[in-house]
Design a protein around this motif. Structure first.
Motif, PDB file in Angstrom:
ATOM      1  N   PRO A  36       0.692  -1.156   0.006  1.00  0.00           N
ATOM      2  CA  PRO A  36      -0.036   0.032  -0.159  1.00  0.00           C
ATOM      3  C   PRO A  36       0.832   1.232  -0.046  1.00  0.00           C
ATOM      4  CG  PRO A  36       0.158  -1.156   2.160  1.00  0.00           C
ATOM      5  CD  PRO A  36       0.843  -1.942   1.268  1.00  0.00           C
ATOM      6  N   LEU A  37       0.595   2.267  -0.761  1.00  0.00           N
ATOM      7  CA  LEU A  37       1.188   3.688  -0.998  1.00  0.00           C
ATOM      8  C   LEU A  37       0.432   4.525   0.078  1.00  0.00           C
ATOM      9  CD1 LEU A  37       2.075   3.766  -4.616  1.00  0.00           C
ATOM     10  CD2 LEU A  37       3.603   3.048  -2.889  1.00  0.00           C
ATOM     11  N   GLN A  38       1.252   5.512   0.585  1.00  0.00           N
ATOM     12  CA  GLN A  38       0.816   6.316   1.524  1.00  0.00           C
ATOM     13  C   GLN A  38      -0.229   7.218   0.658  1.00  0.00           C
ATOM     14  OE1 GLN A  38       0.982   6.536   4.862  1.00  0.00           O
ATOM     15  NE2 GLN A  38       2.416   4.759   4.869  1.00  0.00           N
ATOM     16  N   PHE A  39      -1.050   7.657   1.426  1.00  0.00           N
ATOM     17  CA  PHE A  39      -2.193   8.902   0.831  1.00  0.00           C
ATOM     18  C   PHE A  39      -1.486   9.917   0.068  1.00  0.00           C
ATOM     19  CE2 PHE A  39      -4.803  12.648   0.963  1.00  0.00           C
ATOM     20  CZ  PHE A  39      -5.891  12.227   0.446  1.00  0.00           C
ATOM     21  N   GLY A  40      -1.798  10.372  -0.917  1.00  0.00           N
ATOM     22  CA  GLY A  40      -1.470  11.462  -1.472  1.00  0.00           C
ATOM     23  C   GLY A  40      -0.261  11.589  -2.536  1.00  0.00           C
ATOM     24  N   LEU A  41       0.054  10.393  -2.929  1.00  0.00           N
ATOM     25  CA  LEU A  41       0.875  10.325  -4.011  1.00  0.00           C
ATOM     26  C   LEU A  41       0.585  10.394  -5.506  1.00  0.00           C
ATOM     27  CD1 LEU A  41       3.873   9.730  -4.502  1.00  0.00           C
ATOM     28  CD2 LEU A  41       3.441   7.250  -4.627  1.00  0.00           C
ATOM     29  N   ILE A  42       1.057  11.699  -5.921  1.00  0.00           N
ATOM     30  CA  ILE A  42       0.624  11.893  -7.351  1.00  0.00           C
ATOM     31  C   ILE A  42       1.876  12.065  -8.211  1.00  0.00           C
ATOM     32  CG2 ILE A  42      -0.561  13.618  -8.900  1.00  0.00           C
ATOM     33  CD1 ILE A  42      -2.349  14.394  -6.475  1.00  0.00           C
ATOM     34  N   VAL A  43       1.891  11.363  -9.239  1.00  0.00           N
ATOM     35  CA  VAL A  43       3.017  11.594 -10.370  1.00  0.00           C
ATOM     36  C   VAL A  43       2.489  11.931 -11.607  1.00  0.00           C
ATOM     37  CG1 VAL A  43       4.345   9.303  -9.360  1.00  0.00           C
ATOM     38  CG2 VAL A  43       2.624   9.080 -10.959  1.00  0.00           C
ATOM     39  N   PRO A  44       3.434  12.700 -12.257  1.00  0.00           N
ATOM     40  CA  PRO A  44       2.767  13.417 -13.718  1.00  0.00           C
ATOM     41  C   PRO A  44       2.736  12.352 -14.719  1.00  0.00           C
ATOM     42  CG  PRO A  44       5.088  13.984 -13.147  1.00  0.00           C
ATOM     43  CD  PRO A  44       4.677  13.198 -11.917  1.00  0.00           C
ATOM     44  N   ASP A  45       3.635  11.249 -14.887  1.00  0.00           N
ATOM     45  CA  ASP A  45       3.635  10.031 -15.817  1.00  0.00           C
ATOM     46  C   ASP A  45       4.526   9.094 -15.304  1.00  0.00           C
ATOM     47  OD1 ASP A  45       6.871  10.939 -15.921  1.00  0.00           O
ATOM     48  OD2 ASP A  45       6.009  12.787 -17.198  1.00  0.00           O
ATOM     49  N   TRP A  46       4.386   7.903 -16.039  1.00  0.00           N
ATOM     50  CA  TRP A  46       5.161   6.671 -15.645  1.00  0.00           C
ATOM     51  C   TRP A  46       6.540   6.962 -15.720  1.00  0.00           C
ATOM     52  CZ3 TRP A  46       1.940   4.185 -13.125  1.00  0.00           C
ATOM     53  CH2 TRP A  46       0.682   4.347 -13.022  1.00  0.00           C
ATOM     54  N   GLU A  47       7.159   7.772 -16.585  1.00  0.00           N
ATOM     55  CA  GLU A  47       8.611   7.794 -16.616  1.00  0.00           C
ATOM     56  C   GLU A  47       9.251   8.455 -15.318  1.00  0.00           C
ATOM     57  OE1 GLU A  47       6.406   8.980 -18.920  1.00  0.00           O
ATOM     58  OE2 GLU A  47       7.171   7.920 -20.433  1.00  0.00           O
ATOM     59  N   THR A  48       8.371   9.208 -14.579  1.00  0.00           N
ATOM     60  CA  THR A  48       8.693   9.746 -13.318  1.00  0.00           C
ATOM     61  C   THR A  48       8.945   8.610 -12.079  1.00  0.00           C
ATOM     62  OG1 THR A  48       7.793  11.722 -13.623  1.00  0.00           O
ATOM     63  CG2 THR A  48       8.262  11.410 -11.445  1.00  0.00           C
ATOM     64  N   VAL A  49       7.877   7.688 -12.185  1.00  0.00           N
ATOM     65  CA  VAL A  49       7.878   6.365 -11.504  1.00  0.00           C
ATOM     66  C   VAL A  49       9.055   5.709 -11.456  1.00  0.00           C
ATOM     67  CG1 VAL A  49       6.614   4.333 -11.085  1.00  0.00           C
ATOM     68  CG2 VAL A  49       5.074   6.529 -11.398  1.00  0.00           C
ATOM     69  N   VAL A  50       9.598   5.579 -13.067  1.00  0.00           N
ATOM     70  CA  VAL A  50      10.648   4.659 -13.235  1.00  0.00           C
ATOM     71  C   VAL A  50      11.835   5.651 -12.385  1.00  0.00           C
ATOM     72  CG1 VAL A  50      12.283   3.890 -14.716  1.00  0.00           C
ATOM     73  CG2 VAL A  50       9.807   3.655 -15.148  1.00  0.00           C
ATOM     74  N   GLN A  51      11.875   6.638 -12.955  1.00  0.00           N
ATOM     75  CA  GLN A  51      13.195   7.584 -12.261  1.00  0.00           C
ATOM     76  C   GLN A  51      13.258   7.942 -10.909  1.00  0.00           C
ATOM     77  OE1 GLN A  51      13.017  11.032 -14.789  1.00  0.00           O
ATOM     78  NE2 GLN A  51      13.135  10.130 -16.648  1.00  0.00           N
ATOM     79  N   ASP A  52      12.012   8.129 -10.280  1.00  0.00           N
ATOM     80  CA  ASP A  52      11.964   8.461  -8.795  1.00  0.00           C
ATOM     81  C   ASP A  52      11.648   7.403  -7.925  1.00  0.00           C
ATOM     82  OD1 ASP A  52      12.580  11.021  -9.746  1.00  0.00           O
ATOM     83  OD2 ASP A  52      10.603  11.903  -9.255  1.00  0.00           O
ATOM     84  N   LEU A  53      11.401   6.322  -8.337  1.00  0.00           N
ATOM     85  CA  LEU A  53      11.045   5.074  -7.559  1.00  0.00           C
ATOM     86  C   LEU A  53      11.744   3.803  -7.642  1.00  0.00           C
ATOM     87  CD1 LEU A  53       9.367   3.834  -5.056  1.00  0.00           C
ATOM     88  CD2 LEU A  53       7.529   3.630  -6.535  1.00  0.00           C
ATOM     89  N   LEU A  54      11.427   3.563  -9.001  1.00  0.00           N
ATOM     90  CA  LEU A  54      11.984   2.033  -9.351  1.00  0.00           C
ATOM     91  C   LEU A  54      13.348   2.005  -9.603  1.00  0.00           C
ATOM     92  CD1 LEU A  54       9.064   0.734 -11.947  1.00  0.00           C
ATOM     93  CD2 LEU A  54       9.363   0.727  -9.436  1.00  0.00           C
ATOM     94  N   GLN A  55      13.864   3.058 -10.117  1.00  0.00           N
ATOM     95  CA  GLN A  55      15.528   2.936 -10.236  1.00  0.00           C
ATOM     96  C   GLN A  55      16.183   2.924  -8.768  1.00  0.00           C
ATOM     97  OE1 GLN A  55      16.927   6.253 -12.775  1.00  0.00           O
ATOM     98  NE2 GLN A  55      16.153   5.407 -14.641  1.00  0.00           N
TER      99      GLN A  55
END
Length: 245
Positions: free
Chosen positions: A76-95
């Protein structure tokens, strides 16, 4: 105009099937898989969401429906997490966190979080303590109506506090004696009120919940009517996921 994607949780692929519950701003729920992780999301209609009771409940209901529909392994992710696009998910989280995410998904596979809060009536417990301990009761009663020194106040206060703490620990120990053997891990949380004496989450086998609940009811009956318990047998496992920067 959307503000990006609002993220609810992460699952192993293929992730949840259709989610009927509407997300924040009554938006439909979708899933998207990127680099081996499936994210549950809706289109964000705001750049920031207020952590209101309604929004928090909506966030949790989305995750609960996913679990009810068979997607039991969930980060579960904490409430309030918004990302502009999936590239951001890769760069800021998955990497940075892919290894940790895999670890937690493996850790939570086949398991569920349940939580227990125990309450007592402080005054009733204090009166019962005094009735069961005539010497301490006599000591306290002898001080009534007298002008006490600070040392006398501290001494009787410490004696009562120590006895009440022992009484509390006896209750907690009895619950833990029976319930901890079910748990792969436990998380003790802060007590939130004067009458709350225990606030703990347990990570247990998914299919062991009915046995856990039966044992809990049996222990509660042992202490009836002294205690009130609040048991949540179905909740996203927030207490057992901690991503570090």
């Amino acid at each position: 105009m959307t503000e990006g994607f609002y993220l609810y949780g992460i699952f192993p692929p293929p992730g949840p099937k259709t989610i009927e519950t509407q997300g924040l701003d009554k938006q439909p729920i979708f899933s998207h898989t990127v680099e081996g992780f499936t994210f549950l999301y809706s289109e964000a209609q705001q750049s920031r969401y207020l952590a209101s009771r309604r929004n928090l409940i909506t966030h949790t209901k989305v995750l609960e429906e996913a679990m009810e529909n068979g997607s039991r392994t969930l980060l579960p992710l904490q409430f309030g997490l918004i990302v502009p696009d999936w590239e951001t998910v890769v760069q800021d989280l998955l990497q940075h966190q892919a290894e940790s995410l895999h670890f937690f998904l493996e850790k939570l596979e086949g398991k569920r979080e349940v939580s227990l809060k125990i309450y007592w009536e402080t005054n009733a417990e204090l009166n019962a303590l005094l009735e069961e301990n005539p010497a301490l009761k006599a000591r306290r009663d002898n001080l009534e109506g007298k002008q006490l020194s600070m040392d006398e106040v501290i001494q009787i206060g410490q004696a009562l506090e120590q006895e009440m703490e022992g009484r509390k620990q006896d209750i907690i120990s009895r619950f833990e004696e029976v319930l901890i053997p079910f748990a792969f891990e436990i998380k003790e949380n802060d007590v939130l009120t004067e009458t709350m004496i225990y606030n703990t989450a347990f990570l247990i086998n998914w299919d062991a919940e009915s046995d856990f609940g039966e044992q809990l009811e049996a222990i509660d009956a042992e202490f009836s009517p002294r205690l009130k318990i609040r048991y949540n047998n179905f909740t996203p496992p927030y207490n057992f996921v901690e991503l570090r920067e």
